[in-house]
Enzyme design. Structure first.
Site, PDB file in Angstrom:
ATOM      1  N   SER A 118      12.762 -50.461 -24.177  1.00 54.78           N
ATOM      2  CA  SER A 118      12.841 -50.394 -22.713  1.00 54.78           C
ATOM      3  C   SER A 118      12.937 -51.777 -22.098  1.00 54.78           C
ATOM      4  O   SER A 118      13.488 -51.948 -21.025  1.00 54.78           O
ATOM      5  CB  SER A 118      11.607 -49.700 -22.140  1.00 54.78           C
ATOM      6  OG  SER A 118      11.604 -48.348 -22.507  1.00 54.78           O
ATOM      7  N   HIS A 139      20.172 -49.173 -25.339  1.00 59.16           N
ATOM      8  CA  HIS A 139      19.186 -48.533 -24.461  1.00 59.16           C
ATOM      9  C   HIS A 139      19.701 -47.158 -24.042  1.00 59.16           C
ATOM     10  O   HIS A 139      20.473 -47.034 -23.088  1.00 59.16           O
ATOM     11  CB  HIS A 139      18.920 -49.445 -23.253  1.00 59.16           C
ATOM     12  CG  HIS A 139      17.881 -48.915 -22.329  1.00 59.16           C
ATOM     13  ND1 HIS A 139      17.867 -49.161 -20.985  1.00 59.16           N
ATOM     14  CD2 HIS A 139      16.797 -48.119 -22.570  1.00 59.16           C
ATOM     15  CE1 HIS A 139      16.847 -48.555 -20.436  1.00 59.16           C
ATOM     16  NE2 HIS A 139      16.181 -47.913 -21.378  1.00 59.16           N
ATOM     17  N   ASN A 189      16.046 -51.122 -16.538  1.00 60.41           N
ATOM     18  CA  ASN A 189      14.580 -51.039 -16.496  1.00 60.41           C
ATOM     19  C   ASN A 189      13.925 -52.155 -15.702  1.00 60.41           C
ATOM     20  O   ASN A 189      12.778 -52.025 -15.285  1.00 60.41           O
ATOM     21  CB  ASN A 189      14.003 -50.986 -17.910  1.00 60.41           C
ATOM     22  CG  ASN A 189      14.009 -49.563 -18.422  1.00 60.41           C
ATOM     23  OD1 ASN A 189      14.210 -48.634 -17.657  1.00 60.41           O
ATOM     24  ND2 ASN A 189      13.792 -49.388 -19.704  1.00 60.41           N
TER      25      ASN A 189
HETATM   26  P1  NAD Z   1       7.036 -42.248 -28.114  1.00 62.93           P
HETATM   27  O1  NAD Z   1       5.677 -42.768 -27.921  1.00 62.93           O
HETATM   28  O2  NAD Z   1       7.368 -40.885 -27.620  1.00 62.93           O
HETATM   29  O3  NAD Z   1       7.459 -42.312 -29.663  1.00 62.93           O
HETATM   30  C1  NAD Z   1       7.302 -43.452 -30.448  1.00 62.93           C
HETATM   31  C2  NAD Z   1       7.274 -43.011 -31.897  1.00 62.93           C
HETATM   32  O4  NAD Z   1       7.280 -44.181 -32.733  1.00 62.93           O
HETATM   33  C3  NAD Z   1       6.014 -42.201 -32.252  1.00 62.93           C
HETATM   34  O5  NAD Z   1       6.379 -40.960 -32.818  1.00 62.93           O
HETATM   35  C4  NAD Z   1       5.305 -43.100 -33.253  1.00 62.93           C
HETATM   36  O6  NAD Z   1       4.579 -42.387 -34.236  1.00 62.93           O
HETATM   37  C5  NAD Z   1       6.493 -43.840 -33.863  1.00 62.93           C
HETATM   38  N1  NAD Z   1       6.105 -45.034 -34.615  1.00 62.93           N
HETATM   39  C6  NAD Z   1       5.116 -45.900 -34.361  1.00 62.93           C
HETATM   40  N2  NAD Z   1       5.053 -46.842 -35.341  1.00 62.93           N
HETATM   41  C7  NAD Z   1       6.057 -46.541 -36.222  1.00 62.93           C
HETATM   42  C8  NAD Z   1       6.485 -47.118 -37.445  1.00 62.93           C
HETATM   43  N3  NAD Z   1       5.917 -48.197 -37.944  1.00 62.93           N
HETATM   44  N4  NAD Z   1       7.533 -46.551 -38.088  1.00 62.93           N
HETATM   45  C9  NAD Z   1       8.140 -45.436 -37.587  1.00 62.93           C
HETATM   46  N5  NAD Z   1       7.749 -44.845 -36.443  1.00 62.93           N
HETATM   47  C10 NAD Z   1       6.728 -45.385 -35.762  1.00 62.93           C
HETATM   48  O7  NAD Z   1       7.995 -43.330 -27.425  1.00 62.93           O
HETATM   49  P2  NAD Z   1       9.499 -43.101 -26.885  1.00 62.93           P
HETATM   50  O8  NAD Z   1       9.433 -42.727 -25.463  1.00 62.93           O
HETATM   51  O9  NAD Z   1      10.259 -42.281 -27.853  1.00 62.93           O
HETATM   52  O10 NAD Z   1      10.017 -44.601 -26.924  1.00 62.93           O
HETATM   53  C11 NAD Z   1      10.515 -45.188 -28.118  1.00 62.93           C
HETATM   54  C12 NAD Z   1      11.255 -46.460 -27.755  1.00 62.93           C
HETATM   55  O11 NAD Z   1      12.342 -46.139 -26.880  1.00 62.93           O
HETATM   56  C13 NAD Z   1      10.366 -47.456 -26.996  1.00 62.93           C
HETATM   57  O12 NAD Z   1      10.720 -48.751 -27.350  1.00 62.93           O
HETATM   58  C14 NAD Z   1      10.715 -47.163 -25.551  1.00 62.93           C
HETATM   59  O13 NAD Z   1      10.474 -48.273 -24.727  1.00 62.93           O
HETATM   60  C15 NAD Z   1      12.208 -46.859 -25.668  1.00 62.93           C
HETATM   61  N6  NAD Z   1      12.784 -46.021 -24.606  1.00 62.93           N
HETATM   62  C16 NAD Z   1      12.073 -44.984 -24.081  1.00 62.93           C
HETATM   63  C17 NAD Z   1      12.681 -44.187 -23.099  1.00 62.93           C
HETATM   64  C18 NAD Z   1      11.969 -42.993 -22.532  1.00 62.93           C
HETATM   65  O14 NAD Z   1      12.456 -42.420 -21.539  1.00 62.93           O
HETATM   66  N7  NAD Z   1      10.863 -42.542 -23.071  1.00 62.93           N
HETATM   67  C19 NAD Z   1      13.991 -44.453 -22.690  1.00 62.93           C
HETATM   68  C20 NAD Z   1      14.689 -45.510 -23.286  1.00 62.93           C
HETATM   69  C21 NAD Z   1      14.070 -46.299 -24.258  1.00 62.93           C
END
Ligand code: NAD
Length: 294
Positions: A118, A139, A189
Protein backbone atom coordinates in the site's frame (compact mmCIF):
# COMPACT_ATOMS: atom_id res chain seq x y z
CA UNK A 1 4.90 -15.06 -24.40
CA UNK A 2 2.38 -16.09 -21.76
CA UNK A 3 3.64 -16.24 -18.20
CA UNK A 4 2.49 -19.64 -16.95
CA UNK A 5 3.76 -20.19 -13.44
CA UNK A 6 3.11 -17.54 -10.78
CA UNK A 7 3.88 -17.48 -7.07
CA UNK A 8 1.47 -15.50 -4.90
CA UNK A 9 2.67 -14.76 -1.37
CA UNK A 10 0.13 -13.96 1.35
CA UNK A 11 -3.36 -15.45 1.34
CA UNK A 12 -5.16 -12.54 2.97
CA UNK A 13 -7.61 -10.10 1.39
CA UNK A 14 -5.34 -9.24 -1.54
CA UNK A 15 -3.46 -12.52 -2.07
CA UNK A 16 -6.76 -14.40 -2.34
CA UNK A 17 -8.01 -11.98 -4.99
CA UNK A 18 -4.76 -12.06 -6.97
CA UNK A 19 -4.61 -15.89 -6.90
CA UNK A 20 -8.26 -16.18 -7.93
CA UNK A 21 -7.86 -13.70 -10.80
CA UNK A 22 -4.70 -15.45 -12.04
CA UNK A 23 -6.34 -18.88 -11.95
CA UNK A 24 -9.36 -17.49 -13.79
CA UNK A 25 -7.06 -16.22 -16.55
CA UNK A 26 -5.44 -19.65 -16.96
CA UNK A 27 -2.26 -19.26 -14.89
CA UNK A 28 -0.80 -21.95 -12.63
CA UNK A 29 -0.58 -20.45 -9.15
CA UNK A 30 1.30 -21.40 -6.00
CA UNK A 31 -0.34 -19.54 -3.11
CA UNK A 32 1.90 -19.32 -0.03
CA UNK A 33 0.99 -18.35 3.52
CA UNK A 34 2.28 -19.20 6.98
CA UNK A 35 -0.35 -21.70 8.13
CA UNK A 36 -2.60 -24.45 6.76
CA UNK A 37 -5.53 -22.88 8.57
CA UNK A 38 -5.11 -19.59 6.66
CA UNK A 39 -4.80 -21.50 3.38
CA UNK A 40 -7.96 -23.50 4.10
CA UNK A 41 -9.83 -20.26 4.77
CA UNK A 42 -8.39 -18.85 1.51
CA UNK A 43 -9.84 -21.78 -0.42
CA UNK A 44 -13.27 -21.17 1.13
CA UNK A 45 -13.02 -17.44 0.31
CA UNK A 46 -12.11 -18.13 -3.32
CA UNK A 47 -15.09 -20.48 -3.70
CA UNK A 48 -17.29 -17.80 -2.19
CA UNK A 49 -15.76 -15.11 -4.45
CA UNK A 50 -16.36 -17.19 -7.57
CA UNK A 51 -19.95 -17.87 -6.54
CA UNK A 52 -20.58 -14.16 -6.02
CA UNK A 53 -18.91 -13.27 -9.32
CA UNK A 54 -20.99 -15.87 -11.18
CA UNK A 55 -24.11 -14.53 -9.50
CA UNK A 56 -23.44 -10.90 -10.47
CA UNK A 57 -21.47 -11.17 -13.70
CA UNK A 58 -21.83 -14.77 -14.98
CA UNK A 59 -18.24 -14.83 -16.17
CA UNK A 60 -16.26 -16.31 -13.28
CA UNK A 61 -15.71 -19.73 -14.90
CA UNK A 62 -15.79 -23.27 -13.56
CA UNK A 63 -14.95 -23.34 -9.83
CA UNK A 64 -13.38 -26.83 -9.83
CA UNK A 65 -11.13 -26.03 -12.80
CA UNK A 66 -10.10 -22.67 -11.33
CA UNK A 67 -9.29 -24.12 -7.91
CA UNK A 68 -7.31 -26.96 -9.54
CA UNK A 69 -4.91 -24.32 -10.92
CA UNK A 70 -4.02 -23.14 -7.39
CA UNK A 71 -1.56 -25.03 -5.21
CA UNK A 72 -2.10 -23.90 -1.60
CA UNK A 73 1.10 -24.31 0.42
CA UNK A 74 3.30 -23.09 3.27
CA UNK A 75 6.46 -24.24 1.42
CA UNK A 76 8.42 -21.38 -0.21
CA UNK A 77 10.62 -23.94 -1.94
CA UNK A 78 7.75 -24.56 -4.41
CA UNK A 79 8.56 -21.15 -5.92
CA UNK A 80 11.81 -22.45 -7.41
CA UNK A 81 10.26 -22.51 -10.91
CA UNK A 82 8.05 -19.41 -10.66
CA UNK A 83 8.37 -16.97 -13.56
CA UNK A 84 6.67 -14.18 -11.66
CA UNK A 85 5.99 -13.63 -7.94
CA UNK A 86 3.32 -11.29 -6.57
CA UNK A 87 3.97 -10.55 -2.90
CA UNK A 88 0.91 -9.61 -0.79
CA UNK A 89 2.04 -10.21 2.80
CA UNK A 90 1.11 -8.04 5.79
CA UNK A 91 2.10 -4.37 5.39
CA UNK A 92 5.00 -4.59 7.86
CA UNK A 93 8.56 -3.96 6.73
CA UNK A 94 10.13 -6.69 8.90
CA UNK A 95 7.79 -9.35 7.52
CA UNK A 96 8.22 -8.30 3.91
CA UNK A 97 11.99 -7.85 4.16
CA UNK A 98 12.43 -11.49 5.23
CA UNK A 99 10.24 -12.64 2.37
CA UNK A 100 12.39 -10.83 -0.24
CA UNK A 101 15.55 -12.41 1.17
CA UNK A 102 13.89 -15.81 1.01
CA UNK A 103 12.50 -15.60 -2.54
CA UNK A 104 15.70 -14.04 -3.87
CA UNK A 105 17.51 -17.19 -2.70
CA UNK A 106 14.88 -19.65 -4.03
CA UNK A 107 13.63 -18.21 -7.34
CA UNK A 108 15.63 -18.31 -10.60
CA UNK A 109 17.53 -15.06 -11.36
CA UNK A 110 15.11 -14.17 -14.18
CA UNK A 111 12.00 -14.24 -11.93
CA UNK A 112 10.30 -10.87 -11.54
CA UNK A 113 9.12 -9.81 -8.07
CA UNK A 114 6.02 -7.63 -7.91
CA UNK A 115 5.29 -6.00 -4.54
CA UNK A 116 1.61 -5.43 -3.87
CA UNK A 117 2.15 -2.94 -1.07
CA UNK A 118 0.00 0.00 0.00
CA UNK A 119 2.79 2.42 0.78
CA UNK A 120 6.27 0.93 1.21
CA UNK A 121 8.97 2.10 -1.22
CA UNK A 122 9.63 -0.35 -4.06
CA UNK A 123 13.28 0.74 -4.16
CA UNK A 124 13.59 -0.43 -0.54
CA UNK A 125 12.35 -3.94 -1.44
CA UNK A 126 14.66 -4.05 -4.45
CA UNK A 127 17.62 -3.19 -2.23
CA UNK A 128 16.99 -6.43 -0.35
CA UNK A 129 17.52 -8.56 -3.45
CA UNK A 130 20.29 -9.27 -5.94
CA UNK A 131 17.95 -8.36 -8.82
CA UNK A 132 16.87 -4.75 -8.20
CA UNK A 133 16.12 -4.30 -11.93
CA UNK A 134 13.51 -7.09 -11.68
CA UNK A 135 11.55 -5.66 -8.75
CA UNK A 136 8.43 -3.60 -9.45
CA UNK A 137 5.45 -2.28 -7.52
CA UNK A 138 2.08 -3.72 -8.53
CA UNK A 139 -0.61 -2.01 -6.51
CA UNK A 140 -3.80 -3.99 -7.12
CA UNK A 141 -7.18 -2.63 -6.09
CA UNK A 142 -9.66 -4.51 -3.89
CA UNK A 143 -11.55 -6.73 -4.81
CA UNK A 144 -8.89 -7.74 -7.32
CA UNK A 145 -10.97 -9.89 -9.74
CA UNK A 146 -13.38 -7.05 -10.51
CA UNK A 147 -11.12 -3.98 -10.42
CA UNK A 148 -9.83 -3.16 -13.91
CA UNK A 149 -6.89 -0.84 -13.08
CA UNK A 150 -3.53 -1.45 -11.39
CA UNK A 151 -0.99 1.19 -10.30
CA UNK A 152 2.44 0.03 -11.50
CA UNK A 153 5.43 1.51 -9.67
CA UNK A 154 8.87 1.96 -11.17
CA UNK A 155 11.55 1.56 -8.48
CA UNK A 156 14.90 3.36 -8.81
CA UNK A 157 16.50 0.37 -10.57
CA UNK A 158 13.43 -1.19 -12.27
CA UNK A 159 14.33 -1.87 -15.93
CA UNK A 160 12.18 -1.03 -18.95
CA UNK A 161 12.05 -4.75 -19.76
CA UNK A 162 10.59 -5.50 -16.32
CA UNK A 163 7.97 -2.78 -16.81
CA UNK A 164 7.01 -4.16 -20.23
CA UNK A 165 6.81 -7.72 -18.89
CA UNK A 166 4.69 -6.55 -15.94
CA UNK A 167 2.32 -4.69 -18.28
CA UNK A 168 2.01 -7.79 -20.45
CA UNK A 169 1.39 -9.91 -17.32
CA UNK A 170 -1.41 -7.55 -16.25
CA UNK A 171 -2.93 -7.62 -19.72
CA UNK A 172 -3.01 -11.42 -19.40
CA UNK A 173 -4.92 -10.89 -16.12
CA UNK A 174 -7.40 -8.61 -17.93
CA UNK A 175 -6.08 -5.45 -16.27
CA UNK A 176 -5.12 -2.00 -17.47
CA UNK A 177 -2.22 -0.23 -15.75
CA UNK A 178 -0.63 3.18 -15.26
CA UNK A 179 3.09 3.48 -14.47
CA UNK A 180 4.17 5.97 -11.79
CA UNK A 181 7.49 6.70 -10.13
CA UNK A 182 8.38 5.36 -6.69
CA UNK A 183 7.30 7.43 -3.67
CA UNK A 184 5.75 6.25 -0.40
CA UNK A 185 2.04 5.63 -1.00
CA UNK A 186 2.59 6.21 -4.76
CA UNK A 187 -0.33 8.27 -6.13
CA UNK A 188 -3.50 6.51 -4.99
CA UNK A 189 -2.71 5.74 -1.36
CA UNK A 190 -0.90 9.00 -0.63
CA UNK A 191 -4.28 10.65 -1.21
CA UNK A 192 -6.62 7.83 -0.11
CA UNK A 193 -4.95 7.06 3.24
CA UNK A 194 -5.00 10.72 4.26
CA UNK A 195 -8.66 11.02 3.26
CA UNK A 196 -9.61 7.98 5.33
CA UNK A 197 -7.49 9.11 8.29
CA UNK A 198 -9.07 12.59 8.19
CA UNK A 199 -12.57 11.06 8.01
CA UNK A 200 -11.73 9.11 11.19
CA UNK A 201 -10.60 12.33 12.91
CA UNK A 202 -13.94 13.89 11.90
CA UNK A 203 -15.76 10.93 13.46
CA UNK A 204 -13.59 11.10 16.59
CA UNK A 205 -14.36 14.81 17.01
CA UNK A 206 -18.11 14.14 16.77
CA UNK A 207 -18.65 16.32 13.70
CA UNK A 208 -20.73 13.61 12.02
CA UNK A 209 -21.63 9.94 12.43
CA UNK A 210 -20.19 7.01 10.46
CA UNK A 211 -23.14 6.79 8.09
CA UNK A 212 -23.42 10.58 7.69
CA UNK A 213 -19.76 10.81 6.64
CA UNK A 214 -20.14 7.99 4.12
CA UNK A 215 -23.47 9.24 2.78
CA UNK A 216 -22.00 12.72 2.21
CA UNK A 217 -19.21 11.35 0.01
CA UNK A 218 -21.66 9.20 -1.96
CA UNK A 219 -24.38 11.82 -2.32
CA UNK A 220 -22.19 14.89 -2.85
CA UNK A 221 -19.32 13.45 -4.90
CA UNK A 222 -20.95 10.43 -6.52
CA UNK A 223 -18.43 8.05 -4.89
CA UNK A 224 -19.61 4.42 -4.82
CA UNK A 225 -18.41 4.04 -1.23
CA UNK A 226 -17.68 6.52 1.55
CA UNK A 227 -14.23 6.69 3.21
CA UNK A 228 -15.22 4.65 6.28
CA UNK A 229 -16.85 1.87 4.20
CA UNK A 230 -13.68 1.89 2.09
CA UNK A 231 -11.57 1.59 5.25
CA UNK A 232 -13.58 -1.47 6.32
CA UNK A 233 -13.10 -3.02 2.88
CA UNK A 234 -9.33 -2.43 2.87
CA UNK A 235 -8.88 -3.57 6.50
CA UNK A 236 -8.30 -1.16 9.41
CA UNK A 237 -5.03 -2.87 10.36
CA UNK A 238 -3.74 -2.40 6.80
CA UNK A 239 -4.85 1.26 6.87
CA UNK A 240 -3.00 1.86 10.15
CA UNK A 241 0.19 0.15 8.96
CA UNK A 242 0.08 2.11 5.69
CA UNK A 243 -0.35 5.47 7.43
CA UNK A 244 2.50 4.57 9.77
CA UNK A 245 4.67 3.86 6.71
CA UNK A 246 3.76 7.29 5.25
CA UNK A 247 4.47 8.99 8.60
CA UNK A 248 7.88 7.30 8.93
CA UNK A 249 8.78 7.82 5.27
CA UNK A 250 8.00 11.53 5.00
CA UNK A 251 8.67 12.47 8.66
CA UNK A 252 5.69 14.75 8.27
CA UNK A 253 3.05 15.21 10.99
CA UNK A 254 0.22 15.40 8.46
CA UNK A 255 0.40 11.59 8.23
CA UNK A 256 -0.04 10.98 12.00
CA UNK A 257 -2.55 8.17 12.49
CA UNK A 258 -5.83 9.09 14.17
CA UNK A 259 -5.97 7.74 17.78
CA UNK A 260 -9.44 6.30 17.12
CA UNK A 261 -8.02 4.21 14.27
CA UNK A 262 -5.30 2.89 16.60
CA UNK A 263 -7.86 2.12 19.28
CA UNK A 264 -10.08 0.21 16.85
CA UNK A 265 -7.17 -1.90 15.61
CA UNK A 266 -6.14 -2.60 19.23
CA UNK A 267 -9.75 -3.63 19.93
CA UNK A 268 -9.59 -6.16 17.08
CA UNK A 269 -11.95 -4.27 14.76
CA UNK A 270 -10.25 -4.91 11.43
CA UNK A 271 -13.21 -4.32 9.11
CA UNK A 272 -14.94 -6.73 6.77
CA UNK A 273 -12.28 -9.40 6.98
CA UNK A 274 -13.11 -10.21 10.59
CA UNK A 275 -16.70 -9.01 10.64
CA UNK A 276 -16.39 -5.69 12.52
CA UNK A 277 -15.02 -2.27 11.68
CA UNK A 278 -16.95 0.97 11.38
CA UNK A 279 -19.88 -1.30 10.51
CA UNK A 280 -20.86 -4.73 11.79
CA UNK A 281 -20.87 -7.39 9.05
CA UNK A 282 -21.60 -10.42 11.19
CA UNK A 283 -25.39 -10.12 10.95
CA UNK A 284 -25.92 -10.78 7.27
CA UNK A 285 -29.46 -9.42 7.32
CA UNK A 286 -28.44 -5.83 7.99
CA UNK A 287 -25.11 -4.06 8.21
CA UNK A 288 -25.13 -1.83 11.29
CA UNK A 289 -22.93 1.00 12.44
CA UNK A 290 -20.75 -0.35 15.24
CA UNK A 291 -18.04 2.05 16.29
CA UNK A 292 -17.93 3.61 19.76
CA UNK A 293 -16.14 6.95 19.64
CA UNK A 294 -15.60 7.49 23.37
P1 NAD B 1 -4.14 -9.26 5.13
O1 NAD B 1 -3.81 -8.92 6.52
O2 NAD B 1 -5.55 -9.53 4.77
O3 NAD B 1 -3.26 -10.51 4.62
C1 NAD B 1 -1.88 -10.59 4.79
C2 NAD B 1 -1.50 -12.06 4.72
O4 NAD B 1 -0.06 -12.15 4.71
C3 NAD B 1 -2.01 -12.87 5.92
O5 NAD B 1 -2.76 -13.98 5.47
C4 NAD B 1 -0.72 -13.30 6.61
O6 NAD B 1 -0.82 -14.56 7.25
C5 NAD B 1 0.24 -13.35 5.42
N1 NAD B 1 1.64 -13.39 5.82
C6 NAD B 1 2.24 -12.79 6.86
N2 NAD B 1 3.56 -13.13 6.91
C7 NAD B 1 3.77 -13.96 5.84
C8 NAD B 1 4.91 -14.67 5.37
N3 NAD B 1 6.08 -14.57 5.96
N4 NAD B 1 4.77 -15.44 4.27
C9 NAD B 1 3.57 -15.55 3.64
N5 NAD B 1 2.46 -14.92 4.07
C10 NAD B 1 2.55 -14.13 5.15
O7 NAD B 1 -3.57 -8.04 4.26
P2 NAD B 1 -4.04 -7.60 2.78
O8 NAD B 1 -5.10 -6.59 2.91
O9 NAD B 1 -4.22 -8.80 1.93
O10 NAD B 1 -2.74 -6.81 2.33
C11 NAD B 1 -1.60 -7.48 1.79
C12 NAD B 1 -0.71 -6.45 1.13
O11 NAD B 1 -1.43 -5.80 0.08
C13 NAD B 1 -0.27 -5.35 2.10
O12 NAD B 1 1.02 -4.95 1.78
C14 NAD B 1 -1.27 -4.25 1.82
O13 NAD B 1 -0.76 -2.99 2.16
C15 NAD B 1 -1.46 -4.40 0.31
N6 NAD B 1 -2.72 -3.90 -0.24
C16 NAD B 1 -3.89 -4.05 0.45
C17 NAD B 1 -5.08 -3.59 -0.14
C18 NAD B 1 -6.40 -3.79 0.55
O14 NAD B 1 -7.40 -3.21 0.10
N7 NAD B 1 -6.51 -4.56 1.61
C19 NAD B 1 -5.06 -3.01 -1.41
C20 NAD B 1 -3.84 -2.91 -2.09
C21 NAD B 1 -2.66 -3.37 -1.49
Amino acid sequence: MKIQSVGVIGAGTMGIGVAQNLAQTGHQVTLIDISEQILERAQVEIRHGLRLQNFFATRAGNTTEILARINFSTDYQLLDQAEFVVENATEKWDIKQNIYHQIDRICPPKTIFAANTSAISITRFAGNTNRPDKVIGMHFMNPVPIKPMVELIRGYHTSDTTIETAQEFLTQMGKDSIVVNDAPGFVTNRVMMLTINEAIFILQEGTASVSEIDRLFKGCFGHKMGPLETADLIGLDTILYSIEVLYDSFNDGKYRPCPLLKKMVDAGLHGRKNGRGFYNYSQTAKVKQTVKVA
